[in-house]
Design a protein around this motif. Structure first.
Motif, PDB file in Angstrom:
ATOM      1  N   ALA A 415       0.827  -1.204   0.000  1.00 38.70           N
ATOM      2  CA  ALA A 415       0.000   0.000   0.000  1.00 38.70           C
ATOM      3  C   ALA A 415       0.863   1.256   0.000  1.00 38.70           C
ATOM      4  CB  ALA A 415      -0.933  -0.002   1.212  1.00 38.70           C
ATOM      5  N   GLY A 416       1.957   1.239   0.762  1.00 39.27           N
ATOM      6  CA  GLY A 416       2.845   2.405   0.786  1.00 39.27           C
ATOM      7  C   GLY A 416       3.457   2.665  -0.578  1.00 39.27           C
ATOM      8  N   TRP A 417       3.864   1.590  -1.242  1.00 40.37           N
ATOM      9  CA  TRP A 417       4.433   1.727  -2.596  1.00 40.37           C
ATOM     10  C   TRP A 417       3.408   2.327  -3.555  1.00 40.37           C
ATOM     11  CZ3 TRP A 417       2.327  -0.852  -6.833  1.00 40.37           C
ATOM     12  CH2 TRP A 417       3.029  -0.699  -8.038  1.00 40.37           C
ATOM     13  N   LEU A 418       2.170   1.802  -3.516  1.00 46.73           N
ATOM     14  CA  LEU A 418       1.143   2.258  -4.448  1.00 46.73           C
ATOM     15  C   LEU A 418       0.770   3.714  -4.190  1.00 46.73           C
ATOM     16  CD1 LEU A 418      -0.778   1.746  -6.737  1.00 46.73           C
ATOM     17  CD2 LEU A 418      -2.362   0.631  -5.138  1.00 46.73           C
ATOM     18  N   LYS A 419       0.652   4.103  -2.930  1.00 46.92           N
ATOM     19  CA  LYS A 419       0.285   5.493  -2.615  1.00 46.92           C
ATOM     20  C   LYS A 419       1.390   6.454  -3.049  1.00 46.92           C
ATOM     21  CE  LYS A 419      -0.852   4.961   1.768  1.00 46.92           C
ATOM     22  NZ  LYS A 419      -1.369   5.333   3.098  1.00 46.92           N
ATOM     23  N   ASP A 420       2.625   6.026  -2.908  1.00 48.71           N
ATOM     24  CA  ASP A 420       3.743   6.859  -3.357  1.00 48.71           C
ATOM     25  C   ASP A 420       3.660   7.095  -4.867  1.00 48.71           C
ATOM     26  OD1 ASP A 420       6.480   8.099  -2.983  1.00 48.71           O
ATOM     27  OD2 ASP A 420       6.973   6.487  -4.391  1.00 48.71           O
ATOM     28  N   LYS A 421       3.334   6.048  -5.608  1.00 51.15           N
ATOM     29  CA  LYS A 421       3.221   6.179  -7.056  1.00 51.15           C
ATOM     30  C   LYS A 421       2.016   7.057  -7.434  1.00 51.15           C
ATOM     31  CE  LYS A 421       6.764   3.786  -8.408  1.00 51.15           C
ATOM     32  NZ  LYS A 421       7.519   3.955  -7.143  1.00 51.15           N
ATOM     33  N   ILE A 422       0.922   6.900  -6.706  1.00 56.27           N
ATOM     34  CA  ILE A 422      -0.267   7.721  -6.965  1.00 56.27           C
ATOM     35  C   ILE A 422       0.055   9.200  -6.777  1.00 56.27           C
ATOM     36  CG2 ILE A 422      -2.514   8.355  -5.979  1.00 56.27           C
ATOM     37  CD1 ILE A 422      -2.956   5.322  -5.521  1.00 56.27           C
ATOM     38  N   SER A 423       0.751   9.536  -5.713  1.00 55.89           N
ATOM     39  CA  SER A 423       1.126  10.933  -5.467  1.00 55.89           C
ATOM     40  C   SER A 423       2.022  11.456  -6.577  1.00 55.89           C
ATOM     41  CB  SER A 423       1.844  11.058  -4.114  1.00 55.89           C
ATOM     42  OG  SER A 423       0.970  10.728  -3.055  1.00 55.89           O
ATOM     43  N   GLY A 424       2.952  10.623  -7.018  1.00 48.79           N
ATOM     44  CA  GLY A 424       3.845  11.038  -8.094  1.00 48.79           C
ATOM     45  C   GLY A 424       3.086  11.320  -9.385  1.00 48.79           C
ATOM     46  N   ILE A 425       2.090  10.484  -9.670  1.00 47.58           N
ATOM     47  CA  ILE A 425       1.296  10.672 -10.885  1.00 47.58           C
ATOM     48  C   ILE A 425       0.447  11.943 -10.781  1.00 47.58           C
ATOM     49  CG2 ILE A 425      -0.590   9.720 -12.272  1.00 47.58           C
ATOM     50  CD1 ILE A 425       0.467   6.909 -11.408  1.00 47.58           C
ATOM     51  N   CYS A 426      -0.236  12.109  -9.656  1.00 42.16           N
ATOM     52  CA  CYS A 426      -1.143  13.247  -9.494  1.00 42.16           C
ATOM     53  C   CYS A 426      -0.401  14.582  -9.484  1.00 42.16           C
ATOM     54  CB  CYS A 426      -1.956  13.099  -8.207  1.00 42.16           C
ATOM     55  SG  CYS A 426      -3.183  11.769  -8.272  1.00 42.16           S
ATOM     56  N   ASN A 427       0.862  14.570  -9.074  1.00 41.82           N
ATOM     57  CA  ASN A 427       1.628  15.810  -9.019  1.00 41.82           C
ATOM     58  C   ASN A 427       2.547  15.983 -10.230  1.00 41.82           C
ATOM     59  OD1 ASN A 427       0.853  16.909  -6.328  1.00 41.82           O
ATOM     60  ND2 ASN A 427       1.651  14.951  -5.637  1.00 41.82           N
TER      61      ASN A 427
END
Length: 540
Positions: A415-427
């Motif tokens: 979950a930590g890995w996926l959320k990190d990637k989500i933040s990178g995409i959204c920003n």
């Protein structure tokens, strides 16, 4: 140009008003005149003026009676009373009849100009409001199919976030669901070397072709069904076996349809499918359960329904019931894709946390399963971002991401890995497009797929989505990666290829079916697109 009518029993007043009104300055024209209320009423009915200037005291029918009849007939123009009497009772009646102004004779030219100018400004504002209202109604009609399409997707995946699930929740075209039974057939395009090597734009064409084939073979066996694309390479076919069909026979019919779909897509498109059959449900609210069962059957290869086919059914529990596992990845995938398309970073994090909490401590949350989930999600994110004009691989190269999957040990780390990637995409600076543009392009794509046989132009579609032609061309290219004409040609060629392989039509008939009257031109385009002449497919 605004039309003004004048009604007065004094001919000198009529002539003087016609001379005094600054017609050109007001962008107005004379619409007609009358010398009593009865004739004025007939003239107004015929000429339909925007503004009426009228006296009160007139023979045959007075001005107030005339106005009352006009209002009873829903006359929407502006009425200005010009009277030689300043009577309070008349003014009160005029107010009740929604008169724009009440003036006393004689009137100065500046005052007349101001009064008419105000009336015209009010009319212009009202016209603009009605135009916007009409435009909104047109938009609602244009996007109605998409609203229903999203509703079907929500019904299949179980993502009824804010939708009313009580009472009359089923849209009118699907009221029959209340008396029908339901089963979901999950369809997954196998990401083999051929599929993995094509662009997302080409893969979208594959999905379009798969949809056509699936719907064609299904309508021969089931009177009522719905097809919806889900996430990545997944789609769902919702069928409604006759309620009086014995369950064993219905399940056999579903399995037979699944094998026919695999054969048809394999033969026409040279694509491999995995198909899962969900359980038959009696309530439409249980449709998401059937969806989860169908895709769980694919993931776990639980019960092969036909030798030699990647066709699976969900395994029965010891009690003989087909149970849905508490972990619902289909719903999770759909919710996450929706949040990412609208750049809702916080919501996406919450969705991941909620799903990770379901995974935590479960036997299924082993490293192999977490890696499988990561691969599925990454494909879904790639599709979701592509839909709004982003290339995920340009932000996070896939080879580097795959190495990160090998480090997963538990759901919390995943979950930590996926959320990190989500933040990178959204920003990311690559984030492009907005909801309105996406809706417009969605409409265009659906319109092309439904009307490829007709003469479709970008200008026509620009009028339908209320966006200028040049800007719409830019939006379409930005989001799809193809120009409008290129995309239209590719859809037509894909359909032509499908029709030619059926060996039921001659080349000129296929050309006409996909929108080309000039057969040599069609043949040239087809060879350029497919690398072969259409006659080669007819003879094969």
């Amino acid at each position: 140009m605004w039309k003004i009518a004048i009604i007065d029993d004094d001919r000198q007043v009529l002539q003087g008003m016609k001379l005094a009104i600054p017609w050109e300055e007001l962008n107005a024209e004379w619409a007609g005149e009358a010398m009593n209320g009865r004739d004025g009423l007939e003239m107004i009915r015929a000429a339909k003026p925007d503004i009426v200037i009228t006296d009160i005291y007139m023979p045959v029918m007075n001005g107030l009676d005339m106005i009352e009849k006009l209002r009873g007939e829903k006359f929407g123009g502006r009425i200005v009373i010009l009277s030689g009497y300043s009577d309070f009772e008349y003014a009160r009646q005029a107010l009740r009849l929604n008169v724009a102004d009440y003036l006393s004779k004689p009137i100065s030219i500046p005052t007349l100009k101001d009064v008419l100018g105000k009336a015209i400004a009010d009319l212009a504002e009202e016209e603009e409001r009605l135009l916007k209202q009409d435009e909104l109604q047109q938009r609602l009609m244009l996007y109605k199919p998409f609203v229903e399409k999203e509703w079907i997707k929500a019904a299949v995946s179980g993502t009824f976030a804010d939708m009313d699930m009580q009472g009359d929740a089923v849209p009118l075209p699907y009221h029959y669901w209340r008396q029908a039974s339901h089963a979901v057939i999950g369809i997954d395009i196998v990401r083999d070397r051929r599929v993995g090597g094509v662009s997302l734009s080409d893969l979208n064409l594959f999905r379009f072709a798969v949809r056509n084939i699936v719907c064609e073979v299904t309508e021969e066996r089931f009177a009522q069904f719905e097809y919806t694309e889900l996430h990545g390479t997944h789609s769902a076919l919702l069928v409604h076996p006759a309620p009086d069909t014995e369950r064993g026979l219905a399940e056999s019919q579903l399995a037979e349809l699944g094998s026919i779909i695999i054969d048809a897509v394999g033969s026409c498109l040279k694509l491999n499918l995995q198909v899962g059959i969900g359980g038959i449900k009696q309530s439409w609210r249980e449709i998401p359960d059937s969806t989860e069962e169908a895709f769980r059957a694919i993931d776990w290869k639980g019960r092969r329904l036909a030798p030699g086919y990647e066709l699976f059914g969900v395994a029965d529990s010891p009690e003989g019931k087909k149970q849905v596992h508490p972990i619902r990845p289909v719903k999770f995938y759909q919710e996450l894709a929706s949040a990412m398309k609208s750049s809702q970073e916080t919501l996406a994090h919450q969705i991941v946390d909620h799903f990770a909490a379901q995974l935590s401590g479960r036997e299924e949350a082993a490293a192999d399963y977490l890696r499988m989930l990561a691969g599925e999600i990454w494909t879904i994110l790639a599709y979701s971002m592509y839909d709004i004009g982003m290339v995920l691989d340009e932000i996070y190269p896939i080879d580097a991401v795959r190495l990160e999957w090998d480090r997963f040990t538990d759901a919390e780390q995943w979950a930590g890995w996926l959320k990190d990637k989500i933040s990178g995409i959204c920003n990311s600076r690559q984030w492009r497009g907005n909801g309105k543009h996406r809706q417009a392009v969605d409409f265009m794509i659906q319109y092309i797929h439904d009307n490829y046989a007709k003469d479709i132009t970008l200008a026509d579609l620009a009028d339908k989505v209320f966006i200028s032609r040049n800007y719409l061309s830019h939006i379409f290219k930005n989001i799809t990666g193809d120009s409008f004409n290129t995309y239209l040609t590719r859809v037509r060629m894909e359909k032509a290829k499908e029709l030619l392989m059926e060996h039921k039509m001659l080349v000129y008939e296929v050309a006409e079916k996909v929108g080309y009257q000039n057969v040599p031109y069609f043949s040239t385009l087809f060879k350029k697109y497919s690398g072969m002449n259409p006659t080669d497919l007819v003879k094969s």
